[in-house]
Design an enzyme around this catalytic site. Structure first.
Site, PDB file in Angstrom:
ATOM      1  N   LYS A  13       0.837  -1.216   0.000  1.00  0.00           N
ATOM      2  CA  LYS A  13       0.000   0.000   0.000  1.00  0.00           C
ATOM      3  C   LYS A  13       0.869   1.263   0.000  1.00  0.00           C
ATOM      4  O   LYS A  13       0.636   2.185  -0.777  1.00  0.00           O
ATOM      5  CB  LYS A  13      -0.909   0.055   1.241  1.00  0.00           C
ATOM      6  CG  LYS A  13      -1.894  -1.075   1.346  1.00  0.00           C
ATOM      7  CD  LYS A  13      -2.811  -0.890   2.540  1.00  0.00           C
ATOM      8  CE  LYS A  13      -2.081  -0.920   3.878  1.00  0.00           C
ATOM      9  NZ  LYS A  13      -1.537  -2.222   4.263  1.00  0.00           N
ATOM     10  N   ARG A  88     -10.280   1.763   7.844  1.00  0.00           N
ATOM     11  CA  ARG A  88      -9.906   0.382   8.122  1.00  0.00           C
ATOM     12  C   ARG A  88     -11.044  -0.387   8.775  1.00  0.00           C
ATOM     13  O   ARG A  88     -10.938  -1.600   8.972  1.00  0.00           O
ATOM     14  CB  ARG A  88      -8.725   0.378   9.069  1.00  0.00           C
ATOM     15  CG  ARG A  88      -7.511  -0.304   8.502  1.00  0.00           C
ATOM     16  CD  ARG A  88      -6.351   0.087   9.335  1.00  0.00           C
ATOM     17  NE  ARG A  88      -5.268  -0.813   9.209  1.00  0.00           N
ATOM     18  CZ  ARG A  88      -4.076  -0.435   8.717  1.00  0.00           C
ATOM     19  NH1 ARG A  88      -3.883   0.771   8.295  1.00  0.00           N
ATOM     20  NH2 ARG A  88      -3.103  -1.303   8.668  1.00  0.00           N
ATOM     21  N   ARG A 127      11.289  -6.895   5.854  1.00  0.00           N
ATOM     22  CA  ARG A 127      11.367  -5.516   6.331  1.00  0.00           C
ATOM     23  C   ARG A 127      11.844  -5.483   7.783  1.00  0.00           C
ATOM     24  O   ARG A 127      12.596  -4.606   8.179  1.00  0.00           O
ATOM     25  CB  ARG A 127      10.000  -4.829   6.195  1.00  0.00           C
ATOM     26  CG  ARG A 127      10.067  -3.360   6.595  1.00  0.00           C
ATOM     27  CD  ARG A 127       8.821  -2.602   6.245  1.00  0.00           C
ATOM     28  NE  ARG A 127       7.681  -3.067   7.027  1.00  0.00           N
ATOM     29  CZ  ARG A 127       6.442  -2.652   6.830  1.00  0.00           C
ATOM     30  NH1 ARG A 127       6.180  -1.784   5.880  1.00  0.00           N
ATOM     31  NH2 ARG A 127       5.460  -3.110   7.570  1.00  0.00           N
ATOM     32  N   ARG A 133      10.983  -2.507  12.377  1.00  0.00           N
ATOM     33  CA  ARG A 133       9.740  -1.893  12.859  1.00  0.00           C
ATOM     34  C   ARG A 133       9.140  -2.762  13.948  1.00  0.00           C
ATOM     35  O   ARG A 133       9.086  -3.982  13.798  1.00  0.00           O
ATOM     36  CB  ARG A 133       8.764  -1.746  11.670  1.00  0.00           C
ATOM     37  CG  ARG A 133       7.890  -0.533  11.776  1.00  0.00           C
ATOM     38  CD  ARG A 133       7.091  -0.360  10.512  1.00  0.00           C
ATOM     39  NE  ARG A 133       5.766  -0.961  10.644  1.00  0.00           N
ATOM     40  CZ  ARG A 133       4.821  -0.817   9.738  1.00  0.00           C
ATOM     41  NH1 ARG A 133       5.046  -0.130   8.639  1.00  0.00           N
ATOM     42  NH2 ARG A 133       3.633  -1.377   9.914  1.00  0.00           N
ATOM     43  N   ARG A 144      -2.072  -8.905  12.697  1.00  0.00           N
ATOM     44  CA  ARG A 144      -2.445  -7.901  11.700  1.00  0.00           C
ATOM     45  C   ARG A 144      -3.205  -8.533  10.540  1.00  0.00           C
ATOM     46  O   ARG A 144      -4.153  -7.947  10.014  1.00  0.00           O
ATOM     47  CB  ARG A 144      -1.188  -7.173  11.199  1.00  0.00           C
ATOM     48  CG  ARG A 144      -0.723  -6.100  12.176  1.00  0.00           C
ATOM     49  CD  ARG A 144       0.752  -5.854  12.113  1.00  0.00           C
ATOM     50  NE  ARG A 144       1.214  -5.253  10.883  1.00  0.00           N
ATOM     51  CZ  ARG A 144       2.486  -5.307  10.458  1.00  0.00           C
ATOM     52  NH1 ARG A 144       3.395  -5.931  11.186  1.00  0.00           N
ATOM     53  NH2 ARG A 144       2.839  -4.724   9.335  1.00  0.00           N
TER      54      ARG A 144
HETATM   55  P1  B4P Z   1       2.703  -2.171   2.947  1.00  0.00           P
HETATM   56  O1  B4P Z   1       1.420  -2.751   2.465  1.00  0.00           O
HETATM   57  O2  B4P Z   1       3.028  -0.785   2.544  1.00  0.00           O
HETATM   58  O3  B4P Z   1       2.760  -2.382   4.478  1.00  0.00           O
HETATM   59  P2  B4P Z   1       2.293  -1.461   5.619  1.00  0.00           P
HETATM   60  O4  B4P Z   1       1.816  -0.125   5.097  1.00  0.00           O
HETATM   61  O5  B4P Z   1       3.365  -1.444   6.625  1.00  0.00           O
HETATM   62  O6  B4P Z   1       1.022  -2.227   6.122  1.00  0.00           O
HETATM   63  P3  B4P Z   1       0.361  -2.210   7.520  1.00  0.00           P
HETATM   64  O7  B4P Z   1      -1.083  -2.325   7.191  1.00  0.00           O
HETATM   65  O8  B4P Z   1       0.916  -3.258   8.390  1.00  0.00           O
HETATM   66  O9  B4P Z   1       0.854  -0.848   8.193  1.00  0.00           O
HETATM   67  P4  B4P Z   1       0.193   0.540   8.502  1.00  0.00           P
HETATM   68  O10 B4P Z   1       1.323   1.498   8.563  1.00  0.00           O
HETATM   69  O11 B4P Z   1      -0.943   0.882   7.599  1.00  0.00           O
HETATM   70  O12 B4P Z   1       3.908  -3.169   2.514  1.00  0.00           O
HETATM   71  C1  B4P Z   1       5.201  -2.718   2.547  1.00  0.00           C
HETATM   72  C2  B4P Z   1       6.306  -3.818   2.522  1.00  0.00           C
HETATM   73  O13 B4P Z   1       6.272  -4.641   1.344  1.00  0.00           O
HETATM   74  C3  B4P Z   1       7.619  -3.058   2.430  1.00  0.00           C
HETATM   75  O14 B4P Z   1       8.617  -3.739   3.144  1.00  0.00           O
HETATM   76  C4  B4P Z   1       7.923  -3.012   0.925  1.00  0.00           C
HETATM   77  O15 B4P Z   1       9.291  -2.797   0.652  1.00  0.00           O
HETATM   78  C5  B4P Z   1       7.435  -4.385   0.514  1.00  0.00           C
HETATM   79  N1  B4P Z   1       6.998  -4.407  -0.894  1.00  0.00           N
HETATM   80  C6  B4P Z   1       6.139  -3.560  -1.500  1.00  0.00           C
HETATM   81  N2  B4P Z   1       5.956  -3.894  -2.800  1.00  0.00           N
HETATM   82  C7  B4P Z   1       6.712  -5.014  -3.009  1.00  0.00           C
HETATM   83  C8  B4P Z   1       6.923  -5.863  -4.140  1.00  0.00           C
HETATM   84  N3  B4P Z   1       6.329  -5.652  -5.312  1.00  0.00           N
HETATM   85  N4  B4P Z   1       7.721  -6.930  -4.007  1.00  0.00           N
HETATM   86  C9  B4P Z   1       8.351  -7.170  -2.809  1.00  0.00           C
HETATM   87  N5  B4P Z   1       8.201  -6.410  -1.701  1.00  0.00           N
HETATM   88  C10 B4P Z   1       7.373  -5.340  -1.799  1.00  0.00           C
HETATM   89  O16 B4P Z   1      -0.425   0.327   9.950  1.00  0.00           O
HETATM   90  C11 B4P Z   1       0.377  -0.011  11.075  1.00  0.00           C
HETATM   91  C12 B4P Z   1      -0.473  -0.065  12.337  1.00  0.00           C
HETATM   92  O17 B4P Z   1      -0.991   1.257  12.633  1.00  0.00           O
HETATM   93  C13 B4P Z   1      -1.725  -0.954  12.275  1.00  0.00           C
HETATM   94  O18 B4P Z   1      -1.435  -2.293  12.583  1.00  0.00           O
HETATM   95  C14 B4P Z   1      -2.618  -0.271  13.340  1.00  0.00           C
HETATM   96  O19 B4P Z   1      -2.245  -0.634  14.639  1.00  0.00           O
HETATM   97  C15 B4P Z   1      -2.304   1.197  13.172  1.00  0.00           C
HETATM   98  N6  B4P Z   1      -3.242   1.894  12.243  1.00  0.00           N
HETATM   99  C16 B4P Z   1      -2.892   2.485  11.059  1.00  0.00           C
HETATM  100  N7  B4P Z   1      -3.980   3.049  10.477  1.00  0.00           N
HETATM  101  C17 B4P Z   1      -5.033   2.788  11.308  1.00  0.00           C
HETATM  102  C18 B4P Z   1      -6.433   3.085  11.249  1.00  0.00           C
HETATM  103  N8  B4P Z   1      -6.967   3.762  10.216  1.00  0.00           N
HETATM  104  N9  B4P Z   1      -7.225   2.656  12.264  1.00  0.00           N
HETATM  105  C19 B4P Z   1      -6.705   1.989  13.316  1.00  0.00           C
HETATM  106  N10 B4P Z   1      -5.401   1.663  13.424  1.00  0.00           N
HETATM  107  C20 B4P Z   1      -4.564   2.061  12.437  1.00  0.00           C
END
Ligand code: B4P
Length: 187
Positions: A13, A88, A127, A133, A144
């Site tokens: 994402k 979400r 990662r 992280r 998650r």
């Molecule tokens: P991403 O899909 O970008 O992962 P993410 O954003 O970290 O997802 P997540 O949902 O866990 O985290 P978020 O910050 O939203 O994937 C990235 C990884 O994949 C990277 O390492 C990248 O290099 C790799 N990658 C990408 N494309 C690739 C490819 N083609 N090939 C290989 N590798 C690739 O949320 C974190 C926490 O915050 C949540 O768990 C929750 O506690 C809280 N939170 C955030 N928003 C919230 C909300 N709206 N409501 C409630 N809690 C919330």
């Protein structure tokens, strides 16, 4: 244009959302990034969010709704925004609808990244080794993924009824996935 990028943790994402936002010339805002900054800075919001995030659980809606309101009311988001990581839950989606309706706007498109579960776990563990992280450990990753299935996936049906969802296979190179996403948005 108000867009949302939806997908499981590790689906890309952040990576794809930033590139798409640049292409469409709208700002990209990630609640995950904003929350991580708040945790680092030790703000009241960060203190409330920290434990939930480390466990891989969602931060409660009542904590996050103020943040979402602030984002959508900001000048930066006046002409559109790429929403990464929110809404979400159905409650958050309803709040987004109401906030956008008050600006005579709506969610125009939802880009849904489809990635197999084994690949998600592989990416997040990779990662963890690189960035350390605090929620990229196996236990939190499993939580998650479950939280995504239970609380966020129902949003797909919520938006599909409106015909705004564009599914994009999220396996392969970053460039190939980006091409597919841009193509999908033309329809
Ligand atoms: P991403 O899909 O970008 O992962 P993410 O954003 O970290 O997802 P997540 O949902 O866990 O985290 P978020 O910050 O939203 O994937 C990235 C990884 O994949 C990277 O390492 C990248 O290099 C790799 N990658 C990408 N494309 C690739 C490819 N083609 N090939 C290989 N590798 C690739 O949320 C974190 C926490 O915050 C949540 O768990 C929750 O506690 C809280 N939170 C955030 N928003 C919230 C909300 N709206 N409501 C409630 N809690 C919330």
């Amino acid at each position: 244009m108000y867009l949302m990028i939806l997908g499981a943790p590790g689906s890309g994402k952040g990576t794809q959302g930033k590139l798409l936002a640049e292409f469409l010339r709208v700002p990209e805002v990630s609640t995950g990034e904003l929350l991580r900054t708040a945790v680092k800075q030790g703000t009241p919001l960060g203190k409330q969010a920290k434990t939930y995030m480390e466990r891989g659980e969602l931060v409660p809606d009542e904590v996050v709704l103020g943040l979402i309101e602030e984002i959508l009311d900001s000048r930066e988001a006046a002409r559109g925004v790429m929403m990464d990581g929110f809404p979400r839950t159905v409650a958050q989606a309803k709040a987004v609808d109401a906030l956008l309706a008050s600006k005579q706007a709506k969610v125009d498109r939802v880009v849904l990244l489809d990635v197999a579960e084994e690949e998600l776990i592989k990416r997040l563990l990779a990662r963890a080794a690189k960035e350390g992280r605090s929620d990229d450990n196996l236990e939190s990753i499993k939580t998650r993924l479950k939280v995504y299935h239970d609380q966020t996936q129902p949003l797909i049906a919520y938006y599909e009824k409106r015909g705004v969802v564009r599914r994009v296979p999220g396996m392969g190179s970053v460039d190939d996935i980006q091409k597919r996403a841009r193509e999908a948005l033309k329809a």
